[in-house]
Design a protein around this motif. Structure first.
Motif, mmCIF file in Angstrom:
data_model
loop_
_atom_site.group_PDB
_atom_site.id
_atom_site.type_symbol
_atom_site.label_atom_id
_atom_site.label_comp_id
_atom_site.label_asym_id
_atom_site.label_seq_id
_atom_site.Cartn_x
_atom_site.Cartn_y
_atom_site.Cartn_z
ATOM 1 N N PHE A 1 1.002 6.132 -7.865
ATOM 2 C CA PHE A 1 0.639 4.925 -8.597
ATOM 3 C C PHE A 1 -1.088 5.745 -8.927
ATOM 4 C CE2 PHE A 1 -0.590 3.838 -4.736
ATOM 5 C CZ PHE A 1 -2.102 3.924 -4.115
ATOM 6 N N ASN B 1 -0.656 -0.896 -9.754
ATOM 7 C CA ASN B 1 -0.670 0.106 -8.118
ATOM 8 C C ASN B 1 -0.184 -0.366 -7.075
ATOM 9 O OD1 ASN B 1 -2.124 2.192 -9.590
ATOM 10 N ND2 ASN B 1 -4.160 2.062 -8.549
ATOM 11 N N ILE C 1 3.988 -0.123 -7.782
ATOM 12 C CA ILE C 1 4.001 1.485 -8.401
ATOM 13 C C ILE C 1 4.082 2.157 -6.342
ATOM 14 C CG2 ILE C 1 3.590 4.008 -9.072
ATOM 15 C CD1 ILE C 1 2.176 2.118 -11.715
#
Length: 446
Positions: free
Chosen positions: A70, A244, A247
């Motif tokens: 990420f 993030n 991810i």
């Protein structure tokens, strides 16, 4: 005229896609090339457990680092949208946030990696020789962790600014340095498995130093002043951390699949885990090539979304999708017809070769099945829509895990069938999300 045909005929879009995809494919192909060279160098040492140690140790390290992908993906999406708005201040903030996250996470994971690696090796129940060499390789690789994570942030940010030469320079420097040093350390200096790990560490730090230099130069194209005091406030971090987080969960699930492939392969014997590693290197070769087109999609789709340009978004999707399909067909044919060359290049251990030959048809199917998830990942990253990527990955994992358990009686055949099912479900799930958003014109509005 058909809208898809019209989009495919747009030569300017083809040029934009390949201006980014070409350098990224070259740089991405150098990544599995490093693994291939490591396997080839160590694979010509006398014992199968030496090759297996590099395979298992690399899997542990890659699982650790790739789970933090990420840092690249988030940086690319936010940087691309900031570039589309011509917002130089936001670009500087995204770069600073990415590097700060990389440093903090490297320190945290460095503390957690040693006990986690012991637990992971205990699950595999390896031979004593394999266990000892794997620990040596993995512990040495951890010295390059801060540089590896910084490289993620730097490559993602440069790609988001539609600068493909910067990532190319970083990755080629890192990987060519790794290749040269691996050959020297393992064969020239006779450092064995430890030499391969030391070469990788030096290469990762070389790439990070170059990346910082290139990022400083790239900022000159985007004048602006960031709001540095805002970095002390949660509101400035929340969008990036939210993306993030999703991810990260998605990457953990993906790495769990590769880890379970290694664990189950190790239970089937040293030759099987080594053979599976050689075949997965072929998948990496394909994946990194296709990811070059996906990276172009990330940058161009993010830019189109930032500029609210629906036509550019549609044309980019059609052109990148068409080239991705053609590339997957080429890889599938190559693996089916001459996959034995890939195996022979990496090892001359007869037992490992014979096992790998048996499972080459599965490798030939993978490009055709996996291409859609690679392509759609690029779209969702550019749109900074990570929640859908997370849900698709978790859904695919929920299907693959019980399937793998049910197919245990088929041995390594069952393992590969479950892996193919995982890739197929992931692509279908992402496609469903993409279609639903397109029907309600949700892409540019995101």
């Amino acid at each position: 005229m058909n809208p898809l045909h019209d989009a495919w005929r747009d030569t300017a879009t083809h040029r934009r896609v390949w201006a980014l995809a070409g350098p990224m494919i070259l740089s991405n192909l150098s990544v599995p090339l490093v693994t291939l060279v490591d396997s080839a160098v160590v694979g010509h040492l006398p014992h199968a457990h030496q090759l297996a140690a590099v395979a298992v140790g690399s899997t542990l390290y890659v699982m650790l680092v790739a789970s933090l992908g990420f840092l690249r993906m988030g940086s690319t999406g936010f940087a691309a949208q900031a570039a589309g708005r011509a917002d130089g201040g936001a670009l500087r903030r995204v770069l600073a946030q990415g590097l700060l996250l990389a440093l903090g996470l490297a320190l945290l994971l460095g503390l957690l990696a040693l006990p986690l690696s012991r637990s992971a090796l205990a699950l595999m129940n390896p031979s004593a020789a394999l266990d000892d060499l794997t620990r040596t390789f993995f512990h040495t690789r951890l010295l390059g962790l801060p540089a590896a994570l910084a490289n993620y942030a730097l490559v993602g940010w440069l790609l988001g600014t539609q600068n493909a030469r910067g990532p190319l320079a970083i990755l080629l420097t890192t990987n060519l340095c790794n290749i040269v040093l691996a050959v020297w350390f393992v064969l020239g200096l006779d450092w064995g498995v430890a030499g391969a790990a030391r070469a990788a560490v030096i290469a990762e730090w070389s790439g990070a130093a170059l990346g910082l230099y290139l990022a400083r130069g790239a900022l000159g194209r985007f004048p602006g002043r960031p709001d540095w005091p805002a970095l002390r406030r949660w509101a400035a971090w929340r969008p990036l951390l939210t993306v993030n987080r999703d991810i990260f969960i998605r990457s953990l699930a993906l790495q769990a699949v590769f880890f379970l492939m290694t664990v189950q392969g190790a239970r089937l014997g040293d030759a099987t885990v080594a053979a599976n590693a050689l075949l997965l290197n072929g998948l990496l070769l394909c994946a990194y090539a296709l990811d070059g087109l996906a990276h172009a999609l990330e940058a161009l789709c993010g830019h189109a979304i930032g500029a609210a340009d629906r036509q550019a978004l549609r044309r980019t999707l059609v052109v990148a999708g068409g080239w991705s399909l053609l590339a997957s067909l080429v890889f599938a044919a190559a693996f089916l017809l001459r996959g034995d060359l890939l195996v022979d290049l990496q090892s001359d251990i007869a037992e490992v070769r014979q096992v790998a030959y048996r499972y080459l048809p599965y490798l030939a199917l993978l490009p055709l099945v996996a291409v859609w998830s690679y392509l759609l990942d690029g779209l969702f990253i550019g749109a900074t829509r990570a929640r859908e990527m997370r849900d698709a990955m978790l859904g695919a994992l929920a299907v693959a895990l019980p399937l793998g358990w049910l197919l245990q009686g088929l041995g390594n055949h069952g393992l590969w069938l479950a892996f193919l099912a995982f890739m197929a479900v992931r692509g279908v799930w992402l496609g469903g999300f993409a279609w639903r958003l397109a029907c309600r014109d949700g892409w540019v509005g995101s």
